[in-house]
Design an enzyme around this catalytic site. Structure first.
Site, PDB file in Angstrom:
ATOM      1  N   HIS A 169       0.869  -1.068  -0.179  1.00  0.00           N
ATOM      2  CA  HIS A 169      -0.106  -0.065   0.146  1.00  0.00           C
ATOM      3  C   HIS A 169       0.964   1.402  -0.003  1.00  0.00           C
ATOM      4  CE1 HIS A 169       0.233  -2.020   4.003  1.00  0.00           C
ATOM      5  NE2 HIS A 169       0.662  -0.777   4.204  1.00  0.00           N
ATOM      6  N   HIS A 207       7.821   6.560   4.264  1.00  0.00           N
ATOM      7  CA  HIS A 207       6.869   6.307   3.307  1.00  0.00           C
ATOM      8  C   HIS A 207       5.940   7.236   2.790  1.00  0.00           C
ATOM      9  CE1 HIS A 207       4.405   6.227   6.516  1.00  0.00           C
ATOM     10  NE2 HIS A 207       3.426   6.162   5.815  1.00  0.00           N
ATOM     11  N   HIS A 265       2.366   8.817   0.457  1.00  0.00           N
ATOM     12  CA  HIS A 265       0.981   8.614  -0.078  1.00  0.00           C
ATOM     13  C   HIS A 265       0.726   9.590  -1.245  1.00  0.00           C
ATOM     14  CE1 HIS A 265      -0.156   6.844   3.978  1.00  0.00           C
ATOM     15  NE2 HIS A 265       0.926   7.499   4.320  1.00  0.00           N
ATOM     16  N   GLU A 316      -2.463  13.388   2.539  1.00  0.00           N
ATOM     17  CA  GLU A 316      -3.394  12.925   3.627  1.00  0.00           C
ATOM     18  C   GLU A 316      -3.797  14.060   4.462  1.00  0.00           C
ATOM     19  OE1 GLU A 316      -1.732   9.339   5.354  1.00  0.00           O
ATOM     20  OE2 GLU A 316      -3.162   8.691   4.022  1.00  0.00           O
ATOM     21  N   HIS A 364       6.098  10.832   4.889  1.00  0.00           N
ATOM     22  CA  HIS A 364       5.840  10.259   6.334  1.00  0.00           C
ATOM     23  C   HIS A 364       7.348   9.938   6.728  1.00  0.00           C
ATOM     24  CE1 HIS A 364       1.353  10.332   6.097  1.00  0.00           C
ATOM     25  NE2 HIS A 364       1.733  11.565   6.036  1.00  0.00           N
ATOM     26  N   THR A 392      -2.660   6.675   9.988  1.00  0.00           N
ATOM     27  CA  THR A 392      -3.611   7.106   8.706  1.00  0.00           C
ATOM     28  C   THR A 392      -3.929   5.663   7.991  1.00  0.00           C
ATOM     29  OG1 THR A 392      -1.904   7.303   7.175  1.00  0.00           O
ATOM     30  CG2 THR A 392      -2.634   9.224   8.409  1.00  0.00           C
TER      31      THR A 392
HETATM   32  N1  LIG Z   1       0.773   6.682   7.597  1.00  0.00           N
HETATM   33  S1  LIG Z   1       1.223   6.718   9.088  1.00  0.00           S
HETATM   34  O1  LIG Z   1       2.482   7.504   8.826  1.00  0.00           O
HETATM   35  O2  LIG Z   1       0.190   7.419   9.937  1.00  0.00           O
HETATM   36  C1  LIG Z   1       1.644   5.029   9.272  1.00  0.00           C
HETATM   37  C2  LIG Z   1       2.871   4.766   9.984  1.00  0.00           C
HETATM   38  C3  LIG Z   1       3.144   3.376  10.585  1.00  0.00           C
HETATM   39  C4  LIG Z   1       2.194   2.593  10.273  1.00  0.00           C
HETATM   40  O3  LIG Z   1       2.609   1.382  11.004  1.00  0.00           O
HETATM   41  C5  LIG Z   1       1.849   0.198  10.595  1.00  0.00           C
HETATM   42  C6  LIG Z   1       1.773  -0.803  11.764  1.00  0.00           C
HETATM   43  C7  LIG Z   1       2.794  -1.539  12.085  1.00  0.00           C
HETATM   44  N2  LIG Z   1       2.304  -2.225  13.228  1.00  0.00           N
HETATM   45  C8  LIG Z   1       3.141  -3.197  14.165  1.00  0.00           C
HETATM   46  C9  LIG Z   1       2.365  -3.771  15.127  1.00  0.00           C
HETATM   47  C10 LIG Z   1       3.062  -4.658  15.683  1.00  0.00           C
HETATM   48  C11 LIG Z   1       4.444  -5.216  15.570  1.00  0.00           C
HETATM   49  C12 LIG Z   1       5.128  -4.408  14.443  1.00  0.00           C
HETATM   50  C13 LIG Z   1       4.542  -3.413  13.882  1.00  0.00           C
HETATM   51  N3  LIG Z   1       1.337  -1.910  13.418  1.00  0.00           N
HETATM   52  N4  LIG Z   1       1.003  -1.059  12.599  1.00  0.00           N
HETATM   53  C14 LIG Z   1       1.128   2.933   9.672  1.00  0.00           C
HETATM   54  C15 LIG Z   1       0.836   3.969   9.180  1.00  0.00           C
HETATM   55 ZN   LIG Z   2       1.774   7.624   6.028  1.00  0.00          ZN
END
Ligand SMILES: NS(O)(O)c1ccc(OCc2cn(-c3ccccc3)nn2)cc1
Ligand SMILES: [Zn+2]
Length: 258
Positions: free
Chosen positions: A65, A93, A95, A105, A118, A200
């Site tokens: 994604h 990363h 968007h 975003e 981001h 997000t």
């Molecule tokens: N777009 S954004 O910058 O807001 C953004 C930033 C980081 C993100 O991590 C996804 C994620 C990883 N994990 C994870 C959980 C447990 C262990 C390892 C990884 N959980 N969510 C998603 C969106």
């Molecule tokens: Zn992001």
């Protein structure tokens, strides 16, 4: 079905599997510039500061994604709304849209930029890893950088020049070249908006202190096109991988400039 950005699995459907999608501190938001409150102590106490070590090799992943660069060196973000806590750079990363008129975003008075970068950090002063911090209310800090079409960004070339080799979801590669994340930031890093929000994308954890810079950076048309040629986990062109703004609810956005 796996979450995504299509009609069938996009942001309006995420609440089914991730009820926090309708939570009290969701991201992104529309930044209403006249409603943002100038807060001298956010600025006064200690200015936001980044201390990144340049990567000696660049680890790129098409995670289905977005395109993500995994950081291996020590990089620290502190100050501003983060106070004395030191947040460690984990990954960055982006968007983006299918066309230049959309893709960011966060929006500024309803204006959407072509893309948004981001830089994701986790609170290393309080937690032991990204996984440990990702669900904590003060666990993460993300720098949001608006991207607008213009001249090429040299530091981003290592990513845009390799998108062709990372076409499909799950593709990874290591490029033997240096990358200094500092050079991905706008020249003015004093003027920003900040508020408490969330990831997000699913799982949408409400763990992010957002810092969104006022000054956009420029990427060339070719660099933006390279992003749009990536393929997502459903085999479609990875485009319009942005969540629209969520409700501000009882939050205040602070700004460091008048
Ligand atoms: N777009 S954004 O910058 O807001 C953004 C930033 C980081 C993100 O991590 C996804 C994620 C990883 N994990 C994870 C959980 C447990 C262990 C390892 C990884 N959980 N969510 C998603 C969106
Ligand atoms: Zn992001």
């Amino acid at each position: 079905a796996h979450w995504g950005y299509m009609t069938t699995n996009g942001p309006s459907t995420w609440g089914k599997d991730f009820p926090i999608a309708n939570g009290e501190r969701q991201s992104p938001i529309d930044i209403v510039t006249t409603a943002a409150e100038y807060d001298s102590d956010v600025l006064g106490s200690n200015a936001l500061s980044t201390n990144y070590t340049p990567e000696s090799e660049v680890k790129l992943v098409n995670n289905g994604h977005s395109i993500m660069c995994q950081i291996t060196k020590k990089g620290v973000l502190t100050g501003g709304p983060l106070g004395k806590d030191e947040y460690r750079l984990e990954q960055f990363h982006l968007h983006w849209g299918a066309e230049d008129n959309r893709g960011s975003e966060h929006t500024v008075d309803g204006k959407m930029y072509a893309s948004e970068l981001h830089l994701v950090h986790w609170n290393a002063s309080k937690y032991s890893s990204f996984a440990d911090a990702v669900q904590k209310p003060d666990g993460l800090a993300v720098l949001g950088i608006f991207i607008t079409p213009g001249v090429a960004c040299n530091q981003f070339k290592v990513i845009s020049d390799n998108c062709g080799k990372l076409k499909t979801s799950g593709a990874e590669m290591t490029v033997d070249t240096t990358l200094d994340p500092t050079l991905l930031l706008p020249s003015n890093t004093s003027d920003y908006w900040t508020y408490l929000g969330s990831l997000t994308t699913p799982p949408l954890f409400e763990s992010v202190t957002w810092i969104v810079f006022k000054e956009p950076v420029e990427y060339s048309k070719e660099q933006l096109l390279a992003l749009r040629n990536l393929v997502d986990s459903d085999g479609n062109h990875m485009q319009d991988n942005y969540r629209p703004p969520a409700a501000l609810k009882q939050r205040k956005v602070k700004k460091t400039f008048t």
